[in-house]
Enzyme design. Structure first.
Site, PDB file in Angstrom:
ATOM      1  N   HIS A 196      -8.170   1.003  -4.388  1.00 31.47           N
ATOM      2  CA  HIS A 196      -9.099   0.731  -3.280  1.00 31.47           C
ATOM      3  C   HIS A 196      -9.832   2.032  -2.992  1.00 31.47           C
ATOM      4  O   HIS A 196      -9.275   2.957  -2.380  1.00 31.47           O
ATOM      5  CB  HIS A 196      -8.290   0.234  -2.077  1.00 31.47           C
ATOM      6  CG  HIS A 196      -9.079   0.070  -0.828  1.00 31.47           C
ATOM      7  ND1 HIS A 196      -8.505  -0.133   0.416  1.00 31.47           N
ATOM      8  CD2 HIS A 196     -10.420   0.074  -0.601  1.00 31.47           C
ATOM      9  CE1 HIS A 196      -9.442  -0.237   1.334  1.00 31.47           C
ATOM     10  NE2 HIS A 196     -10.619  -0.107   0.755  1.00 31.47           N
ATOM     11  N   ASP A 215      -4.623   3.532  -2.227  1.00 26.54           N
ATOM     12  CA  ASP A 215      -5.721   3.854  -1.306  1.00 26.54           C
ATOM     13  C   ASP A 215      -6.283   5.247  -1.573  1.00 26.54           C
ATOM     14  O   ASP A 215      -5.590   6.247  -1.406  1.00 26.54           O
ATOM     15  CB  ASP A 215      -5.221   3.772   0.137  1.00 26.54           C
ATOM     16  CG  ASP A 215      -5.021   2.342   0.591  1.00 26.54           C
ATOM     17  OD1 ASP A 215      -5.969   1.540   0.460  1.00 26.54           O
ATOM     18  OD2 ASP A 215      -3.914   2.020   1.062  1.00 26.54           O
ATOM     19  N   SER A 224       0.855  -1.186   0.000  1.00 27.52           N
ATOM     20  CA  SER A 224       0.000   0.000   0.000  1.00 27.52           C
ATOM     21  C   SER A 224       0.890   1.235   0.000  1.00 27.52           C
ATOM     22  O   SER A 224       1.660   1.451   0.946  1.00 27.52           O
ATOM     23  CB  SER A 224      -0.891   0.021   1.238  1.00 27.52           C
ATOM     24  OG  SER A 224      -1.378   1.339   1.430  1.00 27.52           O
ATOM     25  N   MET A 235     -11.264  -6.040   4.958  1.00 30.22           N
ATOM     26  CA  MET A 235     -10.501  -5.110   5.780  1.00 30.22           C
ATOM     27  C   MET A 235     -10.243  -5.761   7.129  1.00 30.22           C
ATOM     28  O   MET A 235     -11.178  -6.232   7.794  1.00 30.22           O
ATOM     29  CB  MET A 235     -11.284  -3.813   6.007  1.00 30.22           C
ATOM     30  CG  MET A 235     -11.493  -2.946   4.783  1.00 30.22           C
ATOM     31  SD  MET A 235      -9.993  -2.461   3.921  1.00 30.22           S
ATOM     32  CE  MET A 235      -9.084  -1.595   5.198  1.00 30.22           C
ATOM     33  N   HIS A 277      -0.932  -1.249  -4.433  1.00 29.76           N
ATOM     34  CA  HIS A 277      -2.220  -0.984  -3.767  1.00 29.76           C
ATOM     35  C   HIS A 277      -2.353   0.519  -3.548  1.00 29.76           C
ATOM     36  O   HIS A 277      -1.513   1.150  -2.902  1.00 29.76           O
ATOM     37  CB  HIS A 277      -2.294  -1.743  -2.446  1.00 29.76           C
ATOM     38  CG  HIS A 277      -3.631  -1.635  -1.770  1.00 29.76           C
ATOM     39  ND1 HIS A 277      -4.728  -2.361  -2.177  1.00 29.76           N
ATOM     40  CD2 HIS A 277      -4.054  -0.863  -0.730  1.00 29.76           C
ATOM     41  CE1 HIS A 277      -5.770  -2.060  -1.404  1.00 29.76           C
ATOM     42  NE2 HIS A 277      -5.389  -1.139  -0.533  1.00 29.76           N
ATOM     43  N   ASP A 300      -6.444  -6.625   3.858  1.00 28.93           N
ATOM     44  CA  ASP A 300      -5.873  -5.276   3.926  1.00 28.93           C
ATOM     45  C   ASP A 300      -5.930  -4.749   5.353  1.00 28.93           C
ATOM     46  O   ASP A 300      -7.017  -4.532   5.888  1.00 28.93           O
ATOM     47  CB  ASP A 300      -6.673  -4.364   2.976  1.00 28.93           C
ATOM     48  CG  ASP A 300      -6.106  -2.954   2.884  1.00 28.93           C
ATOM     49  OD1 ASP A 300      -5.069  -2.681   3.502  1.00 28.93           O
ATOM     50  OD2 ASP A 300      -6.710  -2.145   2.158  1.00 28.93           O
TER      51      ASP A 300
HETATM   52  C1  DX5 Z   1      -6.450   1.496   5.266  1.00 30.53           C
HETATM   53  C2  DX5 Z   1      -5.908   1.133   3.906  1.00 30.53           C
HETATM   54  C3  DX5 Z   1      -4.799   0.188   3.916  1.00 30.53           C
HETATM   55  C4  DX5 Z   1      -3.573   0.641   4.666  1.00 30.53           C
HETATM   56  C5  DX5 Z   1      -2.855  -0.566   5.137  1.00 30.53           C
HETATM   57  O1  DX5 Z   1      -7.649   2.171   5.118  1.00 30.53           O
HETATM   58  O2  DX5 Z   1      -6.923   0.592   3.087  1.00 30.53           O
HETATM   59  O3  DX5 Z   1      -4.445  -0.182   2.592  1.00 30.53           O
HETATM   60  O4  DX5 Z   1      -2.719   1.419   3.920  1.00 30.53           O
HETATM   61  O5  DX5 Z   1      -1.808  -0.140   5.919  1.00 30.53           O
HETATM   62  P1  DX5 Z   1      -1.059  -1.125   6.893  1.00 30.53           P
HETATM   63  O6  DX5 Z   1      -0.528  -2.262   6.086  1.00 30.53           O
HETATM   64  O7  DX5 Z   1       0.023  -0.258   7.483  1.00 30.53           O
HETATM   65  O8  DX5 Z   1      -2.052  -1.588   7.916  1.00 30.53           O
HETATM   66 ZN    ZN Z   2      -6.373  -0.332   1.144  1.00 28.66          ZN
END
Ligand code: DX5
Ligand code: ZN
Length: 261
Positions: free
Chosen positions: A97, A65, A38, A168, A63, A206
């Site tokens: 996403h 976001d 991400s 999630m 990924h 995720d």
């Molecule tokens: C949260 C995002 C994730 C996030 C994950 O809303 O959708 O993609 O970046 O971050 P980590 O891997 O640090 O939990």
């Molecule tokens: Zn995400």
């Protein structure tokens, strides 16, 4: 490499690697898991370079976001940045996403900007089926994203219209949160639904995933792993991704023992 030993290999998942998920089967090899860093945790002042580095380190998918300060309490990046990554020369799949509401109007913008997959949250759109159709009509793979306390119920009515189910394992909005353990049972539930459906659907996870828990998450049924802080907050992305792959290689494959090969 050993994939010839795996029976019932189905159609290619997401068109990026040999069958991450075989139709109607949970059998997959460590090399078929997809790692999707991400970029939320990347250094945005040098984003192109960061993405080049993480892909060279062995990542499969970017990924991306997208947060709107409405559906989630944070504001991030939009189609311009996706397009900028493509113009920079990124050819890997970009996994957009969407944490935005409404969903429909922005789908075409991301498709035009070079998105490969577009996933959205069912709560964020009024007509889930229509939004899924819009994503595919725009030429992208489609996916539904389920928050930790959101039921998978709606999924069963649109199985034929999704390429990705994304669970999630944190509440959306921020990187660096802790993995919510109840997601493991939900992964098993989603894996069973996907396998029973017979459709070629990837199961993505995720939030709070890293070398310490990726094997457990894979054993529960995930085949595509988003990791933000676990990768970008370490000094050597390759070392971290290698660790994640080494952990994935320990995940037992049902009915198979490759230890003697
Ligand atoms: C949260 C995002 C994730 C996030 C994950 O809303 O959708 O993609 O970046 O971050 P980590 O891997 O640090 O939990
Ligand atoms: Zn995400």
């Amino acid at each position: 490499m050993l994939s010839f030993l795996v029976p019932a290999v189905g159609a290619l998942s997401l068109g990026v690697r040999p069958a991450a998920v075989s139709r109607g089967s949970t059998v997959r090899m460590a090399s078929e898991y997809l790692i999707a860093p991400s970029i939320l945790s990347a250094d945005f002042a040098k984003l192109g370079e960061e993405v080049d580095t993480v892909l060279a380190a062995g990542a499969d998918t970017v990924h991306f976001d997208v947060m709107d300060n409405h559906y989630v309490p944070n504001l991030t990046i939009g189609p311009l940045v996706c397009k900028a990554l493509r113009n920079h020369g990124i050819t890997a799949p970009i996994d957009v996403h969407l944490m935005v509401s409404p969903v429909d109007r922005i789908i075409g913008d991301f498709a035009d900007a070079g998105a490969s997959y577009i996933t959205f949250h069912p709560e964020a759109t009024t007509h889930i089926d229509r939004s899924l159709q819009l994503v595919r009509a725009a030429g992208c793979k489609s996916g539904l994203v389920f928050n930790p306390a959101t039921s998978l119920d709606c999924l069963k009515y649109v199985m034929d219209k999704v390429d990705i189910v994304l669970l999630m394992s944190v509440n959306p909005g921020f990187g660096g949160q802790s993995f919510i353990p109840a997601t493991l049972d939900k992964l098993r539930e989603a894996r069973a639904m996907i396998d029973e459906s017979g459709f070629d659907i990837s199961l993505e996870i995720d939030g709070g995933v890293g070398p310490a828990n990726i094997a457990e998450v894979a054993a529960a049924g995930a085949d595509m792993f988003v990791a933000g802080s676990a990768i970008f907050n370490t000094p050597d992305y390759k070392e971290t991704i290698d660790k994640m792959r080494a952990e994935l290689a320990t995940v037992p494959v049902p009915g198979k023992d490759f230890s003697m090969l």
